[in-house]
Write a protein that holds these residues in place. Sequence first.
Motif, mmCIF file in Angstrom:
data_model
loop_
_atom_site.group_PDB
_atom_site.id
_atom_site.type_symbol
_atom_site.label_atom_id
_atom_site.label_comp_id
_atom_site.label_asym_id
_atom_site.label_seq_id
_atom_site.Cartn_x
_atom_site.Cartn_y
_atom_site.Cartn_z
ATOM 1 N N TYR A 158 13.187 -15.606 -12.876
ATOM 2 C CA TYR A 158 13.619 -16.978 -12.633
ATOM 3 C C TYR A 158 14.387 -17.065 -11.324
ATOM 4 N N ARG A 159 14.235 -18.175 -10.653
ATOM 5 C CA ARG A 159 15.030 -18.437 -9.463
ATOM 6 C C ARG A 159 16.412 -18.901 -9.905
ATOM 7 N N VAL A 160 17.377 -18.739 -9.023
ATOM 8 C CA VAL A 160 18.711 -19.284 -9.250
ATOM 9 C C VAL A 160 19.078 -20.133 -8.035
ATOM 10 N N GLY A 161 20.035 -21.017 -8.220
ATOM 11 C CA GLY A 161 20.454 -21.882 -7.112
ATOM 12 C C GLY A 161 19.816 -23.253 -7.213
ATOM 13 N N ARG A 162 19.790 -23.932 -6.091
ATOM 14 C CA ARG A 162 19.284 -25.309 -6.058
ATOM 15 C C ARG A 162 17.802 -25.374 -6.394
ATOM 16 N N TRP A 163 17.434 -26.467 -7.047
ATOM 17 C CA TRP A 163 16.036 -26.690 -7.379
ATOM 18 C C TRP A 163 15.306 -27.192 -6.141
ATOM 19 N N THR A 164 14.106 -26.684 -5.930
ATOM 20 C CA THR A 164 13.298 -27.161 -4.808
ATOM 21 C C THR A 164 12.662 -28.496 -5.185
ATOM 22 N N ALA A 165 12.165 -29.189 -4.189
ATOM 23 C CA ALA A 165 11.499 -30.469 -4.437
ATOM 24 C C ALA A 165 10.273 -30.274 -5.324
ATOM 25 N N GLU A 166 9.565 -29.178 -5.103
ATOM 26 C CA GLU A 166 8.372 -28.888 -5.909
ATOM 27 C C GLU A 166 8.745 -28.608 -7.363
#
Length: 129
Positions: A29-37
């Motif tokens: 999983y990514r962490v941090g801000r959500w991308t627009a996609e």
Amino acid sequence: MAPSEMSIVRTESSENHGKQSDGNPEREYRVGRWTAEEHKTFLAGLKLHGKNWKKISLIVKTRSSVQTRTHAQKYFLKHSKDVLKDKETHKKDNSKPVAKSETQQRKRTFTDSLNLKKTKKKKKQKTKL
């Protein structure tokens, strides 16, 4: 590299004491801000599955169900604030005073000055007594 461009990945493992969000212990999983996609995919999943965070996280793929739920809470909070702000703006637009004609403004100013003179005269008369 700017913070928004960083792609930090976390792997859920047995370190999480068996609290995997979707049952897949090796999912990244990514962490941090959500991308627009990611956000666009989140909105599509929300429309399709409602508030079933596990199913939405399977659609988003880069976020866990806990991250998806948290993102949804923030999204709903921001969305409700925007709706309230729009309602307040609409109320303010409808309550604008109608501009008075120049003649009406002059009459009011003249009447105000007469009233001011009358009150000054009354005060002088009271102080003489």
